[in-house]
Structures are given as C-alpha cells and as structure tokens.
Design an enzyme around this catalytic site. Structure first.
Site, PDB file in Angstrom:
ATOM      1  N   LYS A  84       0.850  -1.202   0.000  1.00  0.00           N
ATOM      2  CA  LYS A  84       0.000   0.000   0.000  1.00  0.00           C
ATOM      3  C   LYS A  84       0.883   1.248   0.000  1.00  0.00           C
ATOM      4  O   LYS A  84       1.920   1.276   0.670  1.00  0.00           O
ATOM      5  CB  LYS A  84      -0.891  -0.046   1.254  1.00  0.00           C
ATOM      6  CG  LYS A  84      -1.962   1.035   1.329  1.00  0.00           C
ATOM      7  CD  LYS A  84      -2.844   0.833   2.568  1.00  0.00           C
ATOM      8  CE  LYS A  84      -3.945   1.865   2.702  1.00  0.00           C
ATOM      9  NZ  LYS A  84      -4.789   1.654   3.887  1.00  0.00           N
ATOM     10  N   SER A 159      -9.788   1.469   2.993  1.00  0.00           N
ATOM     11  CA  SER A 159      -8.957   2.319   2.159  1.00  0.00           C
ATOM     12  C   SER A 159      -7.886   1.562   1.389  1.00  0.00           C
ATOM     13  O   SER A 159      -7.330   2.094   0.445  1.00  0.00           O
ATOM     14  CB  SER A 159      -8.292   3.394   3.017  1.00  0.00           C
ATOM     15  OG  SER A 159      -7.369   2.781   3.917  1.00  0.00           O
ATOM     16  N   SER A 183      -9.796  -0.990   7.167  1.00  0.00           N
ATOM     17  CA  SER A 183      -9.262  -0.837   5.810  1.00  0.00           C
ATOM     18  C   SER A 183      -8.535  -2.030   5.227  1.00  0.00           C
ATOM     19  O   SER A 183      -8.164  -2.002   4.055  1.00  0.00           O
ATOM     20  CB  SER A 183      -8.344   0.375   5.743  1.00  0.00           C
ATOM     21  OG  SER A 183      -9.128   1.516   5.667  1.00  0.00           O
TER      22      SER A 183
HETATM   23  N1  GLN Z   1     -13.049   3.496   6.390  1.00  0.00           N
HETATM   24  C1  GLN Z   1     -12.538   3.938   7.655  1.00  0.00           C
HETATM   25  C2  GLN Z   1     -12.246   5.406   7.574  1.00  0.00           C
HETATM   26  O1  GLN Z   1     -12.575   5.996   6.615  1.00  0.00           O
HETATM   27  C3  GLN Z   1     -11.340   3.148   8.022  1.00  0.00           C
HETATM   28  C4  GLN Z   1     -10.127   3.568   7.320  1.00  0.00           C
HETATM   29  C5  GLN Z   1      -8.945   2.732   7.653  1.00  0.00           C
HETATM   30  O2  GLN Z   1      -9.053   1.681   8.282  1.00  0.00           O
HETATM   31  N2  GLN Z   1      -7.785   3.240   7.279  1.00  0.00           N
HETATM   32  O3  GLN Z   1     -11.675   5.978   8.441  1.00  0.00           O
END
Ligand code: GLN
Length: 505
Positions: A84, A159, A183
């Site tokens: 990532k 994400s 995420s």
């Molecule tokens: N979708 C969640 C957010 O927008 C989690 C994001 C993540 O785990 N980095 O914060």
C-alpha cells in the site's frame, strides 16, 4: 514439466516455492508472468499507483542466485507482493494517494517492508488507496479510482482497495494494507480475499504514514489463510523503532502458519467457544450478509465448536467513538504537512501563514480536510471533555465489553461489511453512508483486537461476502486457525474473479 507463464499467476506461496525449488521456473519467470498480467489487466482495475520494476528485477535475481547456490529459501522467496502506498519503500514515491505527498520520496524503509524483502519477497508495486487511508471505497484517492476485479462497476472497498484488488486480480500473491477502522478487512470482504488486522502492536508502524496512531495496524491480504499467516509471521515482531510495538516476550515464537495445513478443520476449532455478536446482526446489515453469519455459525457448530449469541452493548456507539478519536489523532498527525518539511509547497504565497494555508488547502482533498476539521474541533478547549474525552471513556467500556465476552469465549464472529461492494460513485456524495460501511470492523480497532475477514459467500450481483472472526488480544493464531478451518470446509475461496481467470487463458 515446465509451467507456462499463465500458470504462474493465481498460485499460492507453497506452489510457487515448490516450482522454484524444483527449478521448474526461475523467479524472473514468476515475476515476468505477474508483470505481463498487470500490463494486460491493470488498465481496467487501476490497483497500482507506482510499479517498481527495477526493485523487483533486482530482488528476483537475488532469489535466482540463492536457488542456484542451493541455499535454504526464506519464507517468501520469489513471491510477488504489493505494498500500500502509505508504507515507505526508498527509491520510489510514497504518496498516500495525496497531492500533498505526490513527490515525496522517503529516505527510509518501513519495517514491515524490510521484513518482507528480507524474506525474499518480490515487490511488484505500490497500491492505490483512499487519501491518507481515509475512506471505504478507494474513491478518495487523489490519483485515481480502483475498480473491483469481480465487477468493474463496483468499488473494491477501502482504504486499502488497491492492495485488495491486486491480490484478488492475481497481480500479486500477497499484499500489505493498513487497517485503522477496517481498511484491510472491508476491502478483503468486498474483493473476495483474506485480509487480517493483527493485534495492535504486532506489526511495527515504523515507516507507515500515520493516520490515527492508536488504531493503525499493518496486515496482509492473501488468497488463502495460509498465505496470510505466512506473511503475518514474516512482518510481525518487536521493533525498537516503534514505541507501541509489543515486546519480544509478548510473542513467543512467531509461526502463525504452524499446523494450519496438516490439521483437520475439526482439530482446528473443535471444542472452541465462539460468540456471535448480537448487535451486528440487525438493522443496516443486508439479509444476504446476515444469512452468511448464520451459515458460518452452523459450520463452526458442525465442526465441534460451541456457538452462542453474545452481546457487546457498546458496539452501537462504535461509529461516533471512532470518528471522534480517529479524526482527533489525524488532525494532530497531519499537522506536519505544512509545506516546510514534506512534499508539496505552494511557492506563490506572500508570507509564511498564507504559505501554510495555501499548501494545505491545495494539498489535501475534501475528505482529509473534513477529518482535520472534525478532529481539531473535538480537541479544542471547551469541547475536549464533551467529545474527545467522552469518546475515550466509551472506548474503554467497549474494551471491557470484549474482555467480558473473551473471559468466556475464544472467538467472536460478525459480518465484515454490512453489504457487498457498492457501485462506483454510489456513496461519494454522502460521507455518513460511507462511514456506516465500517460499523462492524471498527470495534476491533478501538479494542486493539485481532480480526480477519475470509470469503464466506456471494450476494447481490454475484459479489463476494466476507465473514469476520475476532479474537482476544494476542490470540491471532487462534483467529487464523478458525479461519483455516472455515476455509477447509467451504469452497468460496476457490472461486476466482474474471480478471484472474483470464490470466489462465
Ligand atoms: N473506512 C474507515 C475510515 O474511513 C477506516 C479507514 C482505515 O481503516 N484506514 O476511516
């Protein structure tokens, strides 16, 4: 028999390892097969921000040399991986999918990445993500959108959508993501792969661009539980460069894959007590997903586990608590992007204050700005006690709810995502509905617990559904065992998206 190029894509680590050891293929051939597949298909999926061919070539040659010398091969020797784009790999940009870091080249390497490379992995590229890991669909990337390999009209989740899509489409065998509120697990669920967030402190955060430091954890994506376990064993362990990294004593010997392959499903989960979280079965969870949880409970029962309903009463507060704590921490972490020390700077500003303001106003996207403002507000004097402190108190209560359940149960299960993948663009205009997609993943981050999502069914439009298995702190090995037992008993993980099937033609 020599394997043809197409046959090298979609394989597991143990299959590729055997081919390498037998000298049926070279590591360079494995790499080329994956690079060709990426070249043919990634235009449609857009999983990568940066490809890293020079690094991959150098790594592959090293593995081939080790094979030629007859050396013992490390755990991920010759295995194509994707990382990532919020983890630092020197020699390439680490953008976090943000304009503010679009030209940032890190001078150091993330510990998790170093460990992957030391284990012989071949890095094919850096993957797309929501900007600064804020989002659930990879649509908040300032670079591009990534599409779901099962159906390109749908999002891959987020994400870490690029890392999930890369593994699902067969661009790499495993990949790394980061999980602050879901995420890794949510995109794994939406892309039909395995994704694990380990116990907080298991994997070093050194070299991971911080979003919300008390919640962030790095973890693996893979097409099988065993590959996720092998990858986690490689990246886990104490790191003196991360003060929240667990001590050596906490781990013992790290081998999460031990016993997964040779034990029967009954041996892996028989006698365990598994709770089904009551609060995550009702409103807001699609019927297909609820049925998947029921079917999973049934499977574990048949395997000899004792499955009962359990209650985490504070689970219903997870979303507001998370969106106060995560945004508060993000507002502090992101204050370092000021145009002075990192990345982009607006050079046209007349004075220092306007330089800060214009740099941040142009460098950050809408969602990141929204979070910085929310977090700054929650931390501001007069509101701190009402919002941030209250959220921390509820977080503590949630941890106690889990402690209570884990004093009687070994594991709990619940949905990963309340729905299957949604359409590209469907939720972008309404941040709240986007936030709701994290309802079932956030509790594990707030409580620091290990959680995995494994393929467990198919719902609307034939899109994958994942089931989530959570364990107590440091029971990552038990979580993986249950996931492996489930995988041994079901066939969901054997179905492949059209993208990956195309590679075999
Ligand atoms: N979708 C969640 C957010 O927008 C989690 C994001 C993540 O785990 N980095 O914060």
């Amino acid at each position: 028999m020599t394997a043809t190029k197409n046959e090298l894509v979609g394989r597991s680590t143990s299959e590729l390892r055997k081919l390498l050891k037998d000298k049926s293929v070279s590591c360079l051939e494995i790499l080329r097969a994956h690079q060709e597949h990426i070249a043919h298909q990634d235009a449609d999926i857009q999983a990568f921000i940066t490809l890293t061919p020079e690094l991959a070539e150098e790594q592959a040659k090293k593995v081939d040399a080790a094979v030629a010398r007859g050396e013992e091969l490390p755990a991920l020797a010759g295995i194509p991986v994707a990382v990532k784009d919020n983890m630092c790999v020197p020699g390439y940009k680490t953008t976090c999918a943000s304009n503010i870091l679009k030209d940032f080249e890190p001078p150091y390497q993330a510990t998790a990445v170093t460990r992957l490379f030391e284990a012989g992995a071949i890095c094919v590229g850096k993957t797309n993500m929501d900007e600064f890991a804020m989002g659930s669909s990879t649509e908040n990337s300032a670079v591009k959108r990534t599409f779901n390999p099962w159906n390109k009209e749908y999002v891959p989740g987020g994400s870490s959508g690029g890392s999930a899509a890369a593994v699902s489409a067969g661009f790499s065998v495993v990949s790394l993501g980061s999980d602050t509120g879901g995420s890794i697990r949510q995109p794994a669920s939406l892309c039909g792969v395995v994704g694990m967030k380990p116990t907080y402190g298991t994997v070093s955060r050194f070299g991971l661009v911080a979003f919300a430091s008390s919640l962030d954890q790095i973890g693996p994506f893979a097409r099988s539980v065993e590959d996720a376990a092998i990858t986690l064993s490689v990246i886990a362990g104490h790191d003196k460069r991360d003060s929240t990294s667990l001590s050596k004593h906490a781990f013992g010997e790290i081998n999460y894959a031990a016993g997964l392959r040779d034990s029967s499903a009954q041996d892996l989960v028989g006698g365990l007590k598994i709770g089904v979280i009551k609060e995550l079965q009702g409103e807001g969870i699609d019927a297909d997903v609820r049925n998947t949880v029921k079917d999973t409970a049934e499977i574990f029962t048949q395997l000899g586990a004792k499955v009962e309903e359990v209650s985490i009463p504070t689970a219903r507060h997870a979303l507001p608590v998370y969106y106060l704590i995560a945004t508060a921490e993000a507002s502090a972490n992101l204050s370092r992007y000021d145009g002075v020390r990192y990345g982009f700077r607006d050079d046209d500003a007349q004075d220092i204050l306007s330089m800060y303001m214009q740099t941040r106003s142009q460098g950050f996207g809408a969602e990141v700005k929204r979070r910085i403002m929310l977090g700054t507000y929650a931390l501001s004097s007069g509101y701190y006690d009402a919002y941030y402190k209250k959220a921390q108190q509820v977080r503590r209560l949630m941890k106690e709810d889990f402690n209570k359940v884990f004093s009687q149960y070994d594991l709990v299960i619940c949905p990963t995502s309340p729905t299957v993948a949604f359409k590209v663009g469907e939720k972008t205009s309404d941040p709240l509905t986007m936030y709701l997609t994290d309802i079932a993943t956030i509790p594990a981050n707030l409580a620091g617990l290990p959680g995995i999502s494994v393929p467990a069914g198919f719902g609307n439009h034939g899109l994958p559904i994942g089931i989530q298995i959570l364990g107590n702190t440091l029971s990552d090995a038990i979580v993986l065992k249950a996931a492996a037992a489930f995988e041994k008993t079901t066939e969901f993980h054997t179905k492949q998206p059209p993208m990956l099937l195309a590679a075999g033609k």
